[in-house]
Design a protein around this motif. Structure first.
Motif, PDB file in Angstrom:
ATOM      1  N   ARG A   1      38.458 -52.871  82.296  1.00 13.31           N
ATOM      2  CA  ARG A   1      39.124 -52.851  80.992  1.00 13.31           C
ATOM      3  C   ARG A   1      38.196 -53.343  79.877  1.00 13.31           C
ATOM      4  NH1 ARG A   1      42.801 -49.693  82.489  1.00 13.31           N
ATOM      5  NH2 ARG A   1      44.531 -50.464  83.725  1.00 13.31           N
ATOM      6  N   GLU A   2      37.439 -54.391  80.175  1.00 11.63           N
ATOM      7  CA  GLU A   2      36.665 -55.046  79.114  1.00 11.63           C
ATOM      8  C   GLU A   2      35.379 -54.302  78.772  1.00 11.63           C
ATOM      9  OE1 GLU A   2      34.671 -59.410  78.080  1.00 11.63           O
ATOM     10  OE2 GLU A   2      36.065 -59.178  79.749  1.00 11.63           O
TER      11      GLU A   2
ATOM     12  N   ASP B   1      34.117 -47.547  79.286  1.00 11.82           N
ATOM     13  CA  ASP B   1      34.563 -46.510  78.354  1.00 11.82           C
ATOM     14  C   ASP B   1      35.383 -45.451  79.090  1.00 11.82           C
ATOM     15  OD1 ASP B   1      33.232 -47.475  75.931  1.00 11.82           O
ATOM     16  OD2 ASP B   1      31.381 -46.981  76.985  1.00 11.82           O
TER      17      ASP B   1
ATOM     18  N   SER C   1      40.424 -42.879  80.491  1.00 12.21           N
ATOM     19  CA  SER C   1      40.105 -43.999  79.601  1.00 12.21           C
ATOM     20  C   SER C   1      40.136 -45.308  80.386  1.00 12.21           C
ATOM     21  CB  SER C   1      41.118 -44.073  78.461  1.00 12.21           C
ATOM     22  OG  SER C   1      40.973 -45.287  77.747  1.00 12.21           O
TER      23      SER C   1
ATOM     24  N   ARG D   1      40.246 -48.237  79.148  1.00 11.75           N
ATOM     25  CA  ARG D   1      41.056 -49.264  78.488  1.00 11.75           C
ATOM     26  C   ARG D   1      42.557 -48.972  78.500  1.00 11.75           C
ATOM     27  NH1 ARG D   1      36.246 -48.756  75.931  1.00 11.75           N
ATOM     28  NH2 ARG D   1      35.044 -50.663  75.606  1.00 11.75           N
ATOM     29  N   THR D   2      42.923 -47.698  78.570  1.00 13.46           N
ATOM     30  CA  THR D   2      44.340 -47.370  78.405  1.00 13.46           C
ATOM     31  C   THR D   2      45.012 -46.792  79.651  1.00 13.46           C
ATOM     32  OG1 THR D   2      43.830 -45.147  77.555  1.00 13.46           O
ATOM     33  CG2 THR D   2      43.985 -46.943  75.944  1.00 13.46           C
TER      34      THR D   2
END
Length: 503
Positions: free
Chosen positions: A206-207, A210, A226, A228-229
């Motif tokens: 997550r951190e 990409d 993604s 992060r999402t």
């Protein structure tokens, strides 16, 4: 540049009896952190070895900057600007930092190595990574794990790497060191360097990530997600083919301490520069977790209880009887087992069979007139691995062919054969995928419920709090807090372990 920096299309790799890669696709663009996810055995290691030129694919193709290429050897990958930093760093401890950075492509003139020029260039590379403080003349063996990671990255940059593959780079790093690693990665991607990042830790994905590509059983099952999402549950389901609960096994209800006898008593033990005046107990059927930063003395405490280190002060008792200091054989005979932090180098004979790895601490049980009864050994090892649901169950296979989770089960199976009463676990889920983690958590709790006392060390505070009944917080070699795991949270533990530190 338009289009991907790297494309791997339909890559197939077979070994005798195993199709490790069965049509893998991967594309990476310049300046991104592309995360590669998958359970142990999904094909990640084989894929990056193909990319590194260590394995040649049996089918498929690799495209670099729009042109098909053949990576016939590691030097071919390096020449193109593809560098791989493996989980087990391939540095030479006895050589200097500068010598390691330029190992294999030393700067020379008229046949003579230009050491001064190499040192200057090495300083520039380390400065580019924000670590000009690392002395280029120091032996690499004197550096911390984080320092060695930086040297490996500097070596990659010395080849003008445009793509760096990082295999579990945070596995040996403390919390503050991971944050610095991420800063270095962001600096690299800002310069257009692409990073393929392999990790089992979802919070890291997550951190720093990409995009995500997910492998399962040698195939690409998802690409371009993604980082992060995409919901964690979706990523886990893609990796495992099923929903996996992150919840730890339920703890038993709080018991009256008098109901469970004290099995392990540690009274004021200490070793210079490692830990000091440490005291605690572990009851039968109880899991006690040691929480602390890397280097706080946690592993050294476990190794001292196991007899691999000799305390200079204090006493250790098991079931009321004093243990002989500094004797592993005495500890094993007393019923103590250790699953060490580095299972591949410290616990397993990788080229030997599963059966021999499982039985090696119990060979006396199978001795007949000075010879090992191979049939009895195989039967006992098979029973042990089936109890732990180790896969595959063919115990004649070399243990090196197993996934990380199943290798850890092989270590635990060894201690089942010894009728272990106290199990010492040092980073039991390091390098283990999420599905195997859930299995190991359930197994550890099952062992505790059967009456085995467990002492657990983990760098992941949620793991300590989720598995332990009681927690002992270690800071700079001293026990600074003991609490029921239900009565302390992650932020409190982190405050305790970092108080007074330089982070």
């Amino acid at each position: 540049m338009s289009g991907p920096l790297l494309e791997m299309q339909g890559v197939v790799k077979e070994f005798p009896g195993v199709r490790a890669l069965d049509g893998v696709d991967l594309d990476v663009v310049a300046g991104e952190v592309h995360c590669l996810l998958g359970q142990n055995g999904a094909g990640k290691s084989t894929l990056i070895k193909v990319l590194a030129g260590a394995h040649q694919p049996d089918a498929g193709r690799v495209v670099w900057q729009g042109e098909p290429i053949t990576l016939s050897a590691p030097t071919a990958a390096t020449h193109l600007g593809i560098a791989t930093i493996y989980q087990e760093l391939d540095l030479v401890d006895g050589l200097s930092v500068a010598e390691n950075i330029y190992l294999g492509h030393e700067q020379a003139r008229l046949g003579f190595t230009q050491r001064g020029q190499m040192r200057t260039a090495a300083r520039e590379l380390l400065g580019r990574l924000g670590h000009a403080d690392i002395p280029v003349t120091s032996e690499v063996g004197s550096l911390s794990a984080a320092g060695k990671q930086v040297v490996s990255m500097a070596r990659a940059l010395s080849h003008d790497a445009r793509l760096i593959v990082m295999d579990e780079p945070s596995a040996v790093l403390a919390h503050n060191e991971v944050a610095n690693l991420f800063r270095v990665i962001r600096d690299l991607t800002a310069e257009g360097v692409a990073v393929v990042y392999i990790s089992h830790r979802m919070e890291e994905i997550r951190e720093i990530g990409d995009r995500v590509t997910v492998l399962k059983e040698g195939r690409t099952v998802a690409a371009g997600l993604s980082a992060r999402t995409t919901p964690t549950a979706e990523l886990v389901a893609l990796m495992t083919g099923r929903d996996v609960e992150y919840a730890f096994p339920p703890r038993p209800a709080r018991a009256d301490p008098d109901e469970r006898p004290v099995l392990l008593e540690v009274d004021g033990i200490g070793r210079p520069d490692e830990f000091h005046d440490v005291s605690f107990t572990v009851r039968a059927g109880e899991i006690v977790g040691l929480a602390g930063l890397v280097g706080s003395g946690r592993s050294e405490i476990l190794e001292t209880i196991y007899g691999a280190r000799r305390p200079v002060s204090g006493h250790i008792r098991l079931a009321g009887s004093a243990l002989r200091p500094g004797s592993v054989s005495a500890a094993v005979r007393a019923g103590i087992g250790l699953a060490p932090e580095e299972r591949k180098s410290q616990a397993l004979f990788l080229w030997d069979s599963i059966a021999r790895n499982v039985s090696m601490s119990s060979l006396r049980r199978f001795a007949r007139a000075g010879f090992v009864d191979a049939r009895a050994e195989l039967t006992a090892a098979t029973d042990a691995v089936r109890r732990l649901d180790l896969r595959p169950t063919d115990v004649t296979r070399a243990v090196r062919t197993l996934s990380g989770g199943n290798q850890q089960k092989a270590v635990l199976a060894r201690w089942l054969l010894t009728d272990c009463r106290l199990l010492l676990l040092d980073e039991p889920t390091r390098g283990v995928d999420v599905g195997a983690r859930a299995e190991l958590y359930a197994l550890i709790r099952e062992l505790a419920d059967s009456g085995v006392a467990v002492l657990l060390v983990s760098s992941e505070v949620p793991e300590v709090l989720g598995m332990a009944d009681r927690v002992l917080v270690i800071r700079e070699g001293r026990a600074v807090r003991e609490a029921d795991a239900r009565d302390i949270d992650e932020s409190q533990v982190l405050d305790l372990v970092m108080e007074g530190s330089s982070v």
